[in-house]
Every structure is written in structure tokens, then in C-alpha cells.
Design an enzyme around this catalytic site. Structure first.
Site, PDB file in Angstrom:
ATOM      1  N   CYS A 121       0.824  -1.211   0.000  1.00 58.04           N
ATOM      2  CA  CYS A 121       0.000   0.000   0.000  1.00 58.04           C
ATOM      3  C   CYS A 121       0.860   1.264   0.000  1.00 58.04           C
ATOM      4  O   CYS A 121       2.079   1.228   0.158  1.00 58.04           O
ATOM      5  CB  CYS A 121      -0.927  -0.002   1.214  1.00 58.04           C
ATOM      6  SG  CYS A 121      -2.355   1.101   1.002  1.00 58.04           S
ATOM      7  N   ASP A 138      -6.728  -2.583  10.882  1.00 54.71           N
ATOM      8  CA  ASP A 138      -5.533  -1.758  10.972  1.00 54.71           C
ATOM      9  C   ASP A 138      -5.448  -1.136  12.357  1.00 54.71           C
ATOM     10  O   ASP A 138      -6.465  -0.969  13.044  1.00 54.71           O
ATOM     11  CB  ASP A 138      -5.576  -0.648   9.918  1.00 54.71           C
ATOM     12  CG  ASP A 138      -4.196  -0.066   9.612  1.00 54.71           C
ATOM     13  OD1 ASP A 138      -3.213  -0.463  10.271  1.00 54.71           O
ATOM     14  OD2 ASP A 138      -4.108   0.783   8.709  1.00 54.71           O
TER      15      ASP A 138
END
Length: 224
Positions: free
Chosen positions: A6, A137
Site C-alpha cells: 500500500c 488496521d
């Protein structure tokens, strides 16, 4: 093991991730040192290999805004960040009509206990039925990712089991080549996601760290 690299900000990093075996390249449209514009991403995605997922990470924008950026950039997946909004999910599902996939982010606070909240969010997402993949996350204060901090994997494992959903779990937050195998062993996720753990500076990947991470995740993963 599905692997997403990412917070890409340039073509070289995204191409290298694909060459090394990543399944997805992520681009952050939320406020961040790694934030990119639609115009920048639109210059990258046409040069990536066919079949790699191009994932846009979005804050809480209007559905039409997200859809417009996704179309401009050629995104194949939209990852919703910053809170669970099932109405937004439904709007995007209607707009995309199966052409763009959805990932919902759920935040595990590392400075407060929110296991019950996470479990309830997972159950709501599962019951809604429009999102099959959930990314967990770490949340540190107001920061919603990219902090390099991991959450309590053992507590999270118990929470996932208690929620009892059929969602595909993607783990992010503080992952690196030297700990991703442990995260996979403890959580048995469907996929892993990394940003700062493979960087040499914010927004710039380290080829050595990138290769080591993908190798460690691939060698430690379970079949999907």
C-alpha cells in the site's frame, strides 16, 4: 496468502511490487504523507500487469466522489477507511454494480480497549453482505494507518472468533518482514497489507524490504 503493498506514490515502486509477486497495489487518497492525486494514479495504473488489484484507500467522501476517482484511475477495488458506514457501502455497491470490489477497514485502537466495538462492526458488515473482505488496521490517536504500529494480535484473534463471521480478514498495522510470519501464524488471515514497513522514506519503497516482506509472507501464508 493475498499480499497488498500500500501507499504507492510512483510507478517504479508499484511495478516492483508486482514483479516481486504482490497481488495488489494500494494508493492512498486520504490525508497522509503518502497521499496521491487521481491524476498521479491515472498515470501509474495503465502500466501495471494485468490481474493486479489496484486499490484506492479513501476517507469518508461522498459515494459519487469515490466512484469518479475510481473510474478516472482505473481502480479495481475501493478500500473504505475512517469508519464503518454501511449506507456508503450500499451506495457504492449500487454505483459499481459488481465492477469494482469493496474492502472495509476496521480500526483496532492500540491506546484503548475497543474489542467489543470491533466485534460488533464485523457482525454488522457480515450481515450487510456487500463486503466480503475486512482490513484490520491499528489506530494510534487520530492516526488511521501508516504509523508502523501493530495491535494486540492475540486479543484480536479472540475477537474475530467471538464475532463468528465469514469475512475474509486482511491484517495491517506495523507489519514488517521480521514479524509478518508471526502475525500470520497467530491470526491466520486471508491476506496481509503493508506500507511503512517496506519504506525507505514516507512514500518511497525500499527494494530490499519489499522483497523480504513478500518472501516472508508468501512462505508463511496459508492457501486462499
Amino acid at each position: 496468502m493475498w499480499i497488498k503493498i500500500c501507499a504507492n506514490t510512483n510507478l517504479d515502486d508499484a511495478q516492483l511490487a508486482a514483479e516481486l509477486g504482490a497481488d495488489a497495489a494500494g494508493f492512498v487518497f486520504a490525508p497522509s504523507p503518502r497521499q496521491v492525486t487521481a491524476a498521479e494514479v491515472a498515470r501509474i495504473t495503465p502500466h501495471l500487469p494485468e490481474g493486479i488489484e489496484c486499490v484506492g484507500v479513501f476517507p469518508a467522501l461522498q459515494a459519487q466522489q469515490i466512484a469518479g476517482i475510481a473510474q478516472e484511475c482505473g481502480l479495481t477495488t475501493v478500500q473504505l477507511h475512517g469508519g464503518v458506514n454501511l449506507e456508503l457501502v450500499r451506495q457504492l455497491d449500487e454505483i459499481f454494480n459488481g465492477q469494482v470490489k469493496l474492502i472495509q477497514t476496521v480500526h483496532w485502537q492500540v491506546d484503548a480497549e475497543n474489542a467489543a466495538v470491533v466485534a460488533e462492526q464485523l457482525r454488522q458488515i457480515d450481515a450487510d453482505g456487500l463486503v466480503g473482505r475486512v482490513l484490520i488496521d491499528a489506530k494510534v490517536g487520530p492516526e488511521l494507518g501508516g504509523t508502523g504500529v501493530s495491535f494486540d494480535w492475540d486479543a484480536a484473534r479472540a475477537t474475530f472468533a467471538e464475532a463468528g463471521t465469514g469475512l475474509k480478514l486482511i491484517v495491517a498495522g506495523g507489519l514488517r518482514a521480521d514479524n509478518v510470519a508471526d502475525a500470520i501464524r497467530r491470526l491466520n488471515p486471508w491476506g496481509v497489507d503493508v506500507a511503512s514497513g517496506v519504506e525507505q522514506s514516507p512514500g518511497r519503497k525500499s527494494p530490499e524490504k519489499l522483497a523480504a516482506f513478500i518472501r516472508a509472507a508468501r512462505n508463511s501464508g496459508t492457501p486462499i
